[in-house]
Design a protein around this motif. Structure first.
Motif, PDB file in Angstrom:
ATOM      1  N   ARG A   1       0.840  -1.202   0.000  1.00 10.24           N
ATOM      2  CA  ARG A   1       0.000   0.000   0.000  1.00 10.24           C
ATOM      3  C   ARG A   1       0.874   1.252   0.000  1.00 10.24           C
ATOM      4  NH1 ARG A   1      -5.591  -0.730   1.048  1.00 10.24           N
ATOM      5  NH2 ARG A   1      -5.943  -2.906   0.571  1.00 10.24           N
TER       6      ARG A   1
ATOM      7  N   TYR B   1       0.124   4.131   1.887  1.00 15.93           N
ATOM      8  CA  TYR B   1       0.107   4.799   3.183  1.00 15.93           C
ATOM      9  C   TYR B   1      -0.336   3.834   4.266  1.00 15.93           C
ATOM     10  CZ  TYR B   1       0.324   9.124   0.542  1.00 15.93           C
ATOM     11  OH  TYR B   1       0.720  10.128  -0.307  1.00 15.93           O
TER      12      TYR B   1
ATOM     13  N   CYS C   1      -4.387   2.930   4.880  1.00 22.69           N
ATOM     14  CA  CYS C   1      -5.202   4.138   4.828  1.00 22.69           C
ATOM     15  C   CYS C   1      -4.929   4.922   3.555  1.00 22.69           C
ATOM     16  CB  CYS C   1      -4.958   5.022   6.058  1.00 22.69           C
ATOM     17  SG  CYS C   1      -3.379   5.876   6.061  1.00 22.69           S
ATOM     18  N   THR C   2      -5.725   5.967   3.359  1.00 24.85           N
ATOM     19  CA  THR C   2      -5.519   6.885   2.240  1.00 24.85           C
ATOM     20  C   THR C   2      -4.518   7.959   2.671  1.00 24.85           C
ATOM     21  OG1 THR C   2      -7.257   8.388   2.941  1.00 24.85           O
ATOM     22  CG2 THR C   2      -7.924   6.553   1.508  1.00 24.85           C
ATOM     23  N   ALA C   3      -4.122   8.810   1.726  1.00 22.01           N
ATOM     24  CA  ALA C   3      -3.183   9.889   2.033  1.00 22.01           C
ATOM     25  C   ALA C   3      -3.752  10.845   3.082  1.00 22.01           C
ATOM     26  CB  ALA C   3      -2.838  10.660   0.767  1.00 22.01           C
ATOM     27  N   ARG C   4      -5.053  10.950   3.145  1.00 18.93           N
ATOM     28  CA  ARG C   4      -5.685  11.835   4.135  1.00 18.93           C
ATOM     29  C   ARG C   4      -5.976  11.148   5.461  1.00 18.93           C
ATOM     30  NH1 ARG C   4      -7.703  16.889   2.370  1.00 18.93           N
ATOM     31  NH2 ARG C   4      -7.268  17.150   0.163  1.00 18.93           N
TER      32      ARG C   4
ATOM     33  N   ARG D   1      -7.889   8.252   5.968  1.00 14.54           N
ATOM     34  CA  ARG D   1      -9.089   7.419   6.088  1.00 14.54           C
ATOM     35  C   ARG D   1      -8.677   5.952   6.063  1.00 14.54           C
ATOM     36  NH1 ARG D   1     -12.386   4.735   2.795  1.00 14.54           N
ATOM     37  NH2 ARG D   1     -11.434   5.593   0.912  1.00 14.54           N
TER      38      ARG D   1
ATOM     39  N   THR E   1      -8.674   2.133   5.561  1.00  9.89           N
ATOM     40  CA  THR E   1      -9.334   1.338   4.525  1.00  9.89           C
ATOM     41  C   THR E   1      -9.282  -0.166   4.783  1.00  9.89           C
ATOM     42  OG1 THR E   1      -7.309   1.285   3.220  1.00  9.89           O
ATOM     43  CG2 THR E   1      -8.859   3.081   2.758  1.00  9.89           C
TER      44      THR E   1
END
Length: 119
Positions: free
Chosen positions: A11, A13, A64-67, A69, A71
């Motif tokens: 992934r 992040y 997670c996402t770059a922000r 969140r 996942t």
């Protein structure tokens, strides 16, 4: 031998959750590199996450996402502050994965590296 969970492996992040002295969790999205059964991250030695890890090495990681969140599932882990003698190899791992790591502006004398063993 422990393995990096497939939900995290490859992934972009990972959400690294550290804990304040009162036990309050603090998640932070970060770049990471993998080697063997460990995750490696770079942070600043004057950051709060670094100080929290120095006081309590127990962490949680999740894809997670770059922000930030999350996942996927969260995994318990233990963080270790790497000695300066291990920084060059860790930086190379991160630079192979993230081309921005090759740019000099990301280098700061306050940068340090951490190793995370997912349990």
């Amino acid at each position: 031998m422990l393995r990096i969970p497939q939900e995290i492996s490859g992934r972009g992040y990972v959400s690294l959750t550290t804990f304040r002295r009162d036990g309050t969790p603090v998640p932070t999205p970060l770049w990471f590199a993998e080697s063997g059964d460990k995750l490696y991250i770079m942070t600043r030695g004057d950051s709060w996450k670094y100080k929290r890890i120095r006081n309590n090495p127990e962490v949680r990681v999740a894809p997670c996402t770059a922000r930030g969140r999350v996942t996927g599932p969260e995994f318990a882990g233990t963080a270790r502050l790497l000695p300066e003698s291990e920084w060059a190899g860790t930086r190379q791992l991160l630079a192979r994965k993230y081309w921005l790591m090759r740019l000099p502006f990301l280098w700061n004398k306050k940068n340090v590296f951490l190793e995370i063993a997912v349990t």
